[in-house]
Write an enzyme that holds these catalytic residues in place. Structure first.
Site, PDB file in Angstrom:
ATOM      1  N   ALA A  24       1.030  -0.977   0.030  1.00  0.00           N
ATOM      2  CA  ALA A  24       0.437  -0.203   0.205  1.00  0.00           C
ATOM      3  C   ALA A  24       1.050   1.011  -0.232  1.00  0.00           C
ATOM      4  O   ALA A  24       2.111   1.091   0.356  1.00  0.00           O
ATOM      5  CB  ALA A  24      -0.874  -0.199   1.232  1.00  0.00           C
ATOM      6  N   LYS A  25       0.351   2.309  -0.465  1.00  0.00           N
ATOM      7  CA  LYS A  25       0.885   3.670  -0.184  1.00  0.00           C
ATOM      8  C   LYS A  25       0.126   4.717   0.026  1.00  0.00           C
ATOM      9  O   LYS A  25      -1.183   4.278  -0.401  1.00  0.00           O
ATOM     10  CB  LYS A  25       2.157   3.774  -1.458  1.00  0.00           C
ATOM     11  CG  LYS A  25       2.850   5.251  -0.807  1.00  0.00           C
ATOM     12  CD  LYS A  25       4.134   3.962  -0.528  1.00  0.00           C
ATOM     13  CE  LYS A  25       5.404   4.912  -0.188  1.00  0.00           C
ATOM     14  NZ  LYS A  25       6.307   4.209   0.245  1.00  0.00           N
TER      15      LYS A  25
END
Ligand code: NAD
Length: 445
Positions: free
Chosen positions: A134-135
């Protein structure tokens, strides 16, 4: 394609000094600055082809699973209300909850966040920890915000993305422009909404609220564990090797410190203002004390001044770019004189530069392997937070070393078996593991 040969010396060939490109690149004389997302997709497509992935599966893996964009107001110190835009992207959950940093930068956009989320998925799979990628990001310049504005922005952003994050589902961490204090504000905001403390909601938080010993040092230490293992693997003498480090923040300063402790000679380091060089070796502990006082390496009396561009081209055994992306390009790759480029930063080498380095027999240890120590110890921190049982720093560091050494061999040995450079091998390993997990879980419904 020329694959690295440990018996052949690396060469900064005059034919690849940027004026003339190797045959491989003829017809592409001007480097096209691809977006990070375009690069990430191109890398995926190449690995998917090597793995001969089913087209439907490949199409699923190359897409981000969920993407959230939030627009939210923040009251500034002058009384004005300003709107900010933020993102959180979950790329893939096949191997576990998603994990990835939050970046505060004026240039952040959805495509960059998608690319970074995708790289997190492969990175976690390469080091075999049970996460997907994720980011997150907020479009802002944190240096222009007062501490109160930064806290207000962080708490509101955390609230906006709170339906998207959880200790079981998606666990943020620091990235460029964010730090342990910002993680503390996110943890506090999330906990206030729940009505009890939820330390496992973030990693990279301060130790006094449940952070892990050794987390701050993890990325730099992991880089040097990987470099040392490469030396052992090739039968090269590691004692007293010369190391050059670009960037003296979290990753760069700890890489330099660890190299120093391992008996290497750190001959040059730099920060955004420029570099310093001493061919006999820089006293890194003394430089770190100087840095704490002056917030820059400039003016340190034990070394001469050089530019960041000169630093990258110094003759040395190991070059560690640990500042930012796109530092080694077709324009300077031919003049890199290191034996090994160990990527501390994410994306410091462009695809064109990769090919030049390969032609010159410079070994590139790719970011998704080399700098994975940070997410490995983030995983340890999450486990400790969930169990409320804390480990000694020695324990953290030994476990980190085991994982980095094992991962280096997984990538290196596969590169020999499949005749691939280390970057492609790492991608094939990571993507292959995610594909396998997806197939094992089966298709719902
Ligand atoms: P940081 O902000 O602590 O340090 C960055 C350093 O780079 C500073 O010394 C800064 O002065 C220097 N710098 C900035 N612009 C520069 C330029 N143009 N030329 C030379 N030096 C410059 O950041 P960090 O956490 O050390 O991260 C550095 C890189 O490592 C980033 O690419 C980041 O994504 C990557 N990374 C960080 C971690 C982590 O755990 N912190 C983990 C994996 C990857």
């Amino acid at each position: 394609m020329t694959i690295f040969d440990p018996l052949r010396p690396s060469s900064a060939s005059p034919a690849t000094n940027g004026a003339e490109l190797p045959t491989l690149l003829q017809g592409r004389a001007t480097e096209k600055r691809e977006s990070a997302y375009a690069t990430a997709l191109a890398q995926f497509d190449r690995a998917a082809q090597i793995l001969n992935l089913d087209p439907g599966l490949a199409d699923t893996l190359r897409s981000c699973k969920r993407e959230l964009t939030v627009n939210f107001p923040v009251k500034m110190d002058n009384g004005e209300v300003r709107r900010f835009t933020g993102y959180r992207v979950h790329h893939n959950t096949a191997r576990g909850p998603t994990k990835g940093g939050i970046r505060y930068a004026p240039t952040v956009d959805l495509d960059e966040v998608r690319a970074l989320a995708m790289w997190m998925t492969w990175k976690c799979a390469i080091v075999n920890i049970p996460y997907g990628g994720a980011k997150g990001g907020v479009v802002c310049n944190p240096k222009e915000l007062s501490p109160r504005e930064l806290e207000g922005l962080t708490r509101r952003y955390a609230t906006e993305i709170s339906p998207f994050i959880s200790p079981e589902g998606d666990i943020p961490a620091p990235d460029m422009g964010t730090n342990p204090q910002i993680m503390a504000w996110i943890m506090d905001t999330y906990s206030m909404h729940r009505g009890y403390s939820v330390p496992a909601i973030v990693t990279g938080k301060p130790i006094n609220i449940g952070g892990s010993a050794g987390r701050f040092e993890a990325t730099g230490r992991g880089i040097m564990f990987t470099v040392r293992e490469a030396y052992r693997t090739f039968g090269w003498d590691f004692d007293g090797i010369s190391v050059v480090v670009q960037g003296f923040g979290n990753v760069g300063s700890i890489t330099a410190q660890t190299a120093h402790e391992m008996g290497c000679r750190v001959i040059a380091v730099s920060d955004v203002e420029g570099g310093i060089y001493n061919p006999r070796g820089i006293d890194i502990p003394r430089l770190r004390r100087y840095m704490r006082e002056h917030s820059t390496v400039q003016g340190f009396d034990g070394a001469d001044k050089i530019t960041n561009a000169e630093l990258l081209e110094l003759p040395c055994d190991v070059l560690v770019p640990a500042a930012m992306e796109n530092q080694i390009t077709h324009a300077n790759a031919g003049r890199i004189k290191a034996r090994i480029v160990a990527e501390g930063a994410n994306g410091p080498t462009t695809p064109e530069a990769d090919e030049i380095l390969m032609a010159n027999n410079v070994l590139v240890i790719p970011d998704i392997l080399c700098n994975a120590g940070g997410v490995v110890v983030s995983y340890f921190e999450w486990v400790q937070s969930l169990q409320q049982l804390f480990w000694e720093e020695d324990d953290v560091t030994h476990r980190l070393e085991r994982i980095m050494v094992r991962s280096f061999h997984d990538v290196y040995e596969q590169s020999i078996r499949m005749n691939l450079d280390l970057r492609t091998s790492a991608l094939v390993l990571g993507i292959g593991r995610v594909a396998e997990a997806t197939q094992t879980r089966g298709l719902y419904p």
